[in-house]
Design a protein around this motif. Structure first.
Motif, PDB file in Angstrom:
ATOM      1  N   LEU A 111      29.251  13.399   0.884  1.00 43.76           N
ATOM      2  CA  LEU A 111      30.590  12.791   0.819  1.00 43.76           C
ATOM      3  C   LEU A 111      31.712  13.800   1.054  1.00 43.76           C
ATOM      4  N   GLY A 112      31.342  15.054   1.310  1.00 42.22           N
ATOM      5  CA  GLY A 112      32.341  16.076   1.632  1.00 42.22           C
ATOM      6  C   GLY A 112      33.399  16.216   0.550  1.00 42.22           C
ATOM      7  N   ASP A 113      34.652  16.420   0.986  1.00 36.21           N
ATOM      8  CA  ASP A 113      35.743  16.551   0.012  1.00 36.21           C
ATOM      9  C   ASP A 113      36.494  15.230  -0.140  1.00 36.21           C
ATOM     10  N   GLY A 114      35.808  14.131   0.116  1.00 35.69           N
ATOM     11  CA  GLY A 114      36.455  12.813   0.012  1.00 35.69           C
ATOM     12  C   GLY A 114      36.763  12.438  -1.424  1.00 35.69           C
ATOM     13  N   ILE A 115      37.412  11.306  -1.582  1.00 41.60           N
ATOM     14  CA  ILE A 115      37.945  10.894  -2.888  1.00 41.60           C
ATOM     15  C   ILE A 115      36.876  10.779  -3.970  1.00 41.60           C
ATOM     16  N   PHE A 116      35.663  10.342  -3.596  1.00 42.64           N
ATOM     17  CA  PHE A 116      34.630  10.122  -4.602  1.00 42.64           C
ATOM     18  C   PHE A 116      34.130  11.399  -5.240  1.00 42.64           C
ATOM     19  N   ARG A 117      34.046  12.452  -4.406  1.00 41.76           N
ATOM     20  CA  ARG A 117      33.377  13.656  -4.870  1.00 41.76           C
ATOM     21  C   ARG A 117      34.380  14.688  -5.403  1.00 41.76           C
ATOM     22  N   SER A 118      35.672  14.460  -5.183  1.00 42.50           N
ATOM     23  CA  SER A 118      36.640  15.497  -5.543  1.00 42.50           C
ATOM     24  C   SER A 118      37.234  15.252  -6.934  1.00 42.50           C
ATOM     25  N   ASP A 119      37.757  16.312  -7.504  1.00 41.79           N
ATOM     26  CA  ASP A 119      38.486  16.245  -8.771  1.00 41.79           C
ATOM     27  C   ASP A 119      39.834  16.934  -8.569  1.00 41.79           C
ATOM     28  N   SER A 120      40.651  16.930  -9.598  1.00 46.36           N
ATOM     29  CA  SER A 120      41.960  17.604  -9.651  1.00 46.36           C
ATOM     30  C   SER A 120      42.807  17.448  -8.373  1.00 46.36           C
ATOM     31  N   ASP A 121      43.272  18.567  -7.771  1.00 45.22           N
ATOM     32  CA  ASP A 121      44.292  18.447  -6.722  1.00 45.22           C
ATOM     33  C   ASP A 121      43.798  17.752  -5.447  1.00 45.22           C
ATOM     34  N   ILE A 122      42.545  18.056  -5.041  1.00 46.63           N
ATOM     35  CA  ILE A 122      42.026  17.413  -3.819  1.00 46.63           C
ATOM     36  C   ILE A 122      41.933  15.906  -4.058  1.00 46.63           C
ATOM     37  N   VAL A 148      52.019  10.701   7.825  1.00 53.18           N
ATOM     38  CA  VAL A 148      52.848  11.912   7.774  1.00 53.18           C
ATOM     39  C   VAL A 148      53.301  12.094   6.329  1.00 53.18           C
ATOM     40  N   ARG A 149      52.990  13.276   5.754  1.00 51.15           N
ATOM     41  CA  ARG A 149      53.414  13.581   4.381  1.00 51.15           C
ATOM     42  C   ARG A 149      54.338  14.780   4.429  1.00 51.15           C
ATOM     43  N   ASP A 150      55.427  14.703   3.711  1.00 56.54           N
ATOM     44  CA  ASP A 150      56.395  15.801   3.670  1.00 56.54           C
ATOM     45  C   ASP A 150      56.732  16.296   5.083  1.00 56.54           C
ATOM     46  N   GLY A 151      56.908  15.373   6.004  1.00 56.65           N
ATOM     47  CA  GLY A 151      57.351  15.721   7.350  1.00 56.65           C
ATOM     48  C   GLY A 151      56.272  16.257   8.262  1.00 56.65           C
ATOM     49  N   GLU A 152      55.019  16.399   7.787  1.00 58.70           N
ATOM     50  CA  GLU A 152      53.999  16.910   8.707  1.00 58.70           C
ATOM     51  C   GLU A 152      52.705  16.095   8.615  1.00 58.70           C
ATOM     52  N   ASN A 153      51.953  16.091   9.718  1.00 62.21           N
ATOM     53  CA  ASN A 153      50.676  15.398   9.749  1.00 62.21           C
ATOM     54  C   ASN A 153      49.565  16.434   9.559  1.00 62.21           C
ATOM     55  N   ARG A 154      48.910  16.373   8.370  1.00 66.15           N
ATOM     56  CA  ARG A 154      47.887  17.383   8.080  1.00 66.15           C
ATOM     57  C   ARG A 154      46.473  16.786   8.167  1.00 66.15           C
ATOM     58  N   ILE A 155      46.352  15.656   8.871  1.00 66.75           N
ATOM     59  CA  ILE A 155      45.081  14.955   8.877  1.00 66.75           C
ATOM     60  C   ILE A 155      44.192  15.487   9.997  1.00 66.75           C
ATOM     61  N   ASP A 156      43.223  16.333   9.635  1.00 69.18           N
ATOM     62  CA  ASP A 156      42.316  16.834  10.670  1.00 69.18           C
ATOM     63  C   ASP A 156      41.035  15.981  10.706  1.00 69.18           C
ATOM     64  N   ASP A 157      40.139  16.289  11.655  1.00 68.19           N
ATOM     65  CA  ASP A 157      38.937  15.461  11.837  1.00 68.19           C
ATOM     66  C   ASP A 157      38.016  15.508  10.617  1.00 68.19           C
ATOM     67  N   LYS A 158      37.950  16.666   9.950  1.00 70.69           N
ATOM     68  CA  LYS A 158      37.083  16.790   8.773  1.00 70.69           C
ATOM     69  C   LYS A 158      37.582  15.832   7.669  1.00 70.69           C
ATOM     70  N   PHE A 159      38.906  15.783   7.507  1.00 75.04           N
ATOM     71  CA  PHE A 159      39.485  14.892   6.494  1.00 75.04           C
ATOM     72  C   PHE A 159      39.166  13.428   6.833  1.00 75.04           C
ATOM     73  N   LEU A 160      39.305  13.093   8.133  1.00 76.01           N
ATOM     74  CA  LEU A 160      39.029  11.706   8.548  1.00 76.01           C
ATOM     75  C   LEU A 160      37.555  11.353   8.318  1.00 76.01           C
ATOM     76  N   ARG A 161      36.663  12.304   8.628  1.00 72.33           N
ATOM     77  CA  ARG A 161      35.222  12.081   8.439  1.00 72.33           C
ATOM     78  C   ARG A 161      34.903  11.844   6.964  1.00 72.33           C
ATOM     79  N   ASP A 162      35.460  12.713   6.103  1.00 75.98           N
ATOM     80  CA  ASP A 162      35.175  12.597   4.669  1.00 75.98           C
ATOM     81  C   ASP A 162      35.721  11.285   4.109  1.00 75.98           C
TER      82      ASP A 162
END
Ligand code: HEM
Length: 409
Positions: free
Chosen positions: A109-120, A188-202
């Motif tokens: 599940l990578g760094d997706g919502i299910f597997r992450s804690d705290s800031d991520i 777009v968050r805080d004026g920038e798009n930080r969505i890379d392919d790894k984030f989309l995959r996770d």
């Protein structure tokens, strides 16, 4: 001549050990053996694990500590006490994470919502929360061809990355449609798009894991319960006939607004989810030592398992008929749905980490339920075993065998 022979001494040791373990086990729900602890009890009842743990939890008032083999560091606090659940999921939310075991097991599940804690997790949650509120997100189910999903991580990755690439290509050609990946790409968050392919995959794999098998598990249990309770089936059909307007060809209007009028069907779905929650247990670990409302002390990193299956069967919450399928228990005197706090009706989890897909789930479940029940009579094949599986999602172990007959009403 020696006063006692070897045999007498051995017999005395065995007798003292037996008395010691008998005393030790007087107040434990599962027999504790030398060296292997309570493991034999658990193994012996694996095929029936949810009901077995439910009976043990009931026996000890909702919480007990399972003691694993010596030196195995396998002590687990099992609970179905709603006060503990509220404490872990809400009151002391910051102190309870998913734990390292969970992260290791669900590496896919990578760094997706299910597997992450705290800031991520916070970042994922805020982003997905805003997307789930967008109407266009309701089309998310069209993400990718998930037929070959999860044979192994490589196949999953290949599939997801190629889907992401094709969505990016479509975006570049200005032909985007409002599906999940396309919506996320544009975030777009805080004026920038930080969505890379790894984030989309996770994110994609987390949502597929979250929303695919949970829905199919809910529907399987729901159809089994309805088919085996003809009175409930008749009431659902009566409600659909009465409340859903017909479109051309006598087809019923399955829009979101129409579906929200089906209070009895909603009660039947809630009841199926109470008795057979698709996620049967949750697993948390405290960051710092703590005392649960039940009085149980938990050290840092203790594994705590709360059984969603058992919370749905607590007599003090649901009454003596808690094992019965009764949609009526959800209907108020004025004909609305009775609200039950999420730490008691826990199928979607509670607190800040509760299910993001709850509303969309009810829409999907109702659409399928109405379309099926209006058009088909589902008849369960007799003598086919209906047993919950032992897995992360509560399937019917050997599947639901049915005969389907066309129905016209
Ligand atoms: C009947 C259907 C469903 C049930 C019973 C259900 C239940 C749950 C449960 C128990 C959790 C907590 C899991 C955990 O923390 O380990 C959860 C989390 C989540 N669910 Fe669902 N779910 C359902 C459908 C869906 C659907 C259709 C989606 C998305 C399209 C979805 C998205 C999520 C997400 C994103 C989370 C993670 C929330 C977080 O960690 O902050 N769920 N769900």
């Amino acid at each position: 001549m020696a006063l006692f022979g070897v045999v007498e001494i051995l017999l005395a040791i065995i007798l003292f050990t037996a008395i010691h373990y008998w005393k030790l086990n007087r107040n434990t729900p599962i027999t504790k053996w030398p060296v292997v602890g309570m493991l034999p009890g658990l193994f012996y009842n694996t095929s029936n694990i949810h009901d077995y743990l439910n009976s043990k939890l009931k026996q000890c008032g909702g919480t007990f500590t399972f003691e694993g083999p010596w030196l195995a560091n396998m002590n687990i606090v099992f609970t179905c006490d709603p006060m503990n659940v509220q404490h872990i999921t809400s009151t002391k939310f910051e102190n309870y994470g998913k734990g390292n075991d969970f992260r290791e097991i669900f590496e896919v599940l990578g760094d997706g919502i299910f597997r992450s804690d705290s800031d991520i997790w916070k970042y994922n949650r805020t982003l997905l929360h805003s997307i789930f509120r967008q109407e266009s997100f309701q089309k998310w189910l069209r993400v990718g061809e998930e037929k070959t999903f999860i044979e192994n991580q490589k196949i999953v990755d290949e599939m997801l990355y190629s889907e992401i690439k094709s969505k990016r290509d479509i975006k570049n050609q200005n032909q985007q449609k409002p599906d999940l990946l396309s919506t996320l790409m544009n975030e777009v968050r805080d004026g920038e798009n930080r969505i890379d392919d790894k984030f989309l995959r996770d994110t994609a794999i987390n949502l597929l894991a979250a929303g695919r098998d949970t829905i199919s598990s809910s529907l399987t249990w729901f159809f089994w319960l309805v088919a085996t309770h003809p009175f409930v089936e008749a009431k659902i059909l009566e409600e659909i006939k009465e409340k859903l307007a017909s479109k051309e060809d006598n087809k019923k209007d399955l829009g979101v607004e129409g579906l929200s009028k089906l209070v009895y069907l909603h009660g039947a779905l809630l009841e199926a989810l109470r008795l057979y929650p698709p996620v049967p247990f949750e697993h948390k670990s405290p960051l710092e030592h703590d005392v649960l409302p039940s009085g149980h002390k938990v050290k840092e990193n203790t594994m705590i398992v709360y059984s969603l299956y058992s919370v749905g069967r607590v007599e003090e919450i649901w009454g003596e008929d808690c094992l019965e399928f009764k949609p009526e228990r959800w209907i108020s005197k004025r004909g609305g749905t009775i609200h039950v706090p999420s730490y008691k009706f826990i199928a979607f989890n509670a607190g800040p980490r509760s299910c993001l897909g709850k509303d969309i789930s009810f829409i999907q479940l109702k659409m399928v339920a109405v379309a099926m029940l209006l058009n088909y009579h589902v008849h369960v094949v007799e003598d086919h075993p209906i047993i919950p599986s032992v897995s992360v999602v509560l399937y019917v172990k050997d599947g639901l065998k049915v005969n389907i007959k066309k129905r016209s009403i």
